[in-house]
Enzyme design. Structure first.
Site, short mmCIF file in Angstrom:
data_model
loop_
_atom_site.label_atom_id
_atom_site.label_comp_id
_atom_site.label_asym_id
_atom_site.label_seq_id
_atom_site.Cartn_x
_atom_site.Cartn_y
_atom_site.Cartn_z
N CYS A 160 9.52 46.41 -5.91
CA CYS A 160 10.78 47.11 -6.14
C CYS A 160 12.01 46.30 -5.89
CB CYS A 160 10.67 48.45 -5.31
SG CYS A 160 9.51 49.78 -5.84
N GLU A 173 14.34 47.29 -4.20
CA GLU A 173 14.92 47.58 -2.74
C GLU A 173 14.49 46.71 -1.71
OE1 GLU A 173 14.10 49.70 -5.15
OE2 GLU A 173 14.87 51.98 -4.54
N CYS A 218 9.31 52.14 -0.49
CA CYS A 218 10.43 51.50 -0.21
C CYS A 218 11.16 52.54 0.96
CB CYS A 218 11.43 51.40 -1.60
SG CYS A 218 11.00 50.12 -2.54
N CYS A 249 11.20 54.75 -3.87
CA CYS A 249 9.97 55.26 -4.04
C CYS A 249 9.56 55.48 -2.50
CB CYS A 249 8.92 54.30 -4.87
SG CYS A 249 8.58 52.83 -3.85
N ASN A 283 13.70 44.53 -9.29
CA ASN A 283 12.21 44.71 -9.57
C ASN A 283 11.51 43.53 -10.06
OD1 ASN A 283 13.49 46.02 -11.67
ND2 ASN A 283 11.82 47.18 -12.22
N1 THU Z 1 11.22 50.62 -8.99
C1 THU Z 1 12.00 50.22 -8.01
O1 THU Z 1 12.44 49.06 -8.28
N2 THU Z 1 12.43 50.76 -7.00
C2 THU Z 1 12.14 51.99 -6.87
O2 THU Z 1 12.43 52.77 -5.74
C3 THU Z 1 11.18 52.95 -7.69
C4 THU Z 1 10.47 52.09 -8.98
C5 THU Z 1 10.68 50.00 -10.22
C6 THU Z 1 9.31 49.73 -10.01
C7 THU Z 1 8.81 49.19 -11.45
O3 THU Z 1 9.14 47.99 -11.75
C8 THU Z 1 9.75 50.07 -12.22
O4 THU Z 1 10.77 50.64 -11.43
C9 THU Z 1 9.25 51.30 -12.91
O5 THU Z 1 8.41 52.27 -11.98
#
Ligand code: THU
Length: 133
Positions: free
Chosen positions: A54, A56, A92, A89, A43
């Site tokens: 994110c 992913e 994603c 999320c 991320n």
């Molecule tokens: N985040 C991800 O990288 N992937 C996800 O599927 C959920 C959230 C990151 C986004 C942000 O930088 C941190 O997690 C907190 O939400």
């Protein structure tokens, strides 16, 4: 390819590359292509919070930028530093739906090495795709 310890080792390396100064919540992604290439994703946060990217999507965008196309992917593994097995999320899941096979495995892992396996279709049932246009 089945999930192995290598998936976990690699996704934990990917996670270390996260840029998460605002949330402190580092996420890693490890994407494997059907022809055996691998991509790390992490991320990448931003002071303008909605601009955060994110892990992913970082991995998938890196692969597409290298020339891979929808359907070229074998699996994605995700990791977080939490007891929970955090799952992708909503946005994603939509990007996974666009770029990956419905049956592609999504392996969710946590800080202790537990793993839960799902598929793109299980994460986004009845998902919208180009077939609907
Ligand atoms: N985040 C991800 O990288 N992937 C996800 O599927 C959920 C959230 C990151 C986004 C942000 O930088 C941190 O997690 C907190 O939400």
């Amino acid at each position: 390819m089945e999930y192995t310890n290598k998936h976990y080792e690699e996704v934990r390396k990917a996670q270390q590359k996260a840029y998460a100064p605002y949330s402190g919540f580092k996420v890693g992604a490890y994407l494997i292509t059907k022809d055996g290439r691998t991509f790390h994703g992490a991320n990448v946060e931003n002071a303008a919070y909605p601009s955060c990217i994110c892990a992913e999507r970082s991995a998938l965008v890196a692969a597409i930028s290298e020339g891979y196309r929808p359907g070229d992917f074998e699996s994605i593994t995700i990791t977080v530093d939490s007891p929970s097995l955090a799952s992708p999320c909503g946005p994603c899941r939509q990007v996974l739906k666009e770029l990956c096979d419905d049956e592609m495995p999504v392996y969710m892992t946590n800080q202790t090495g537990e793993m839960r396996a799902s598929t793109v279709d299980q994460l986004l049932p009845y998902g919208f795709s180009g077939k609907d246009l």
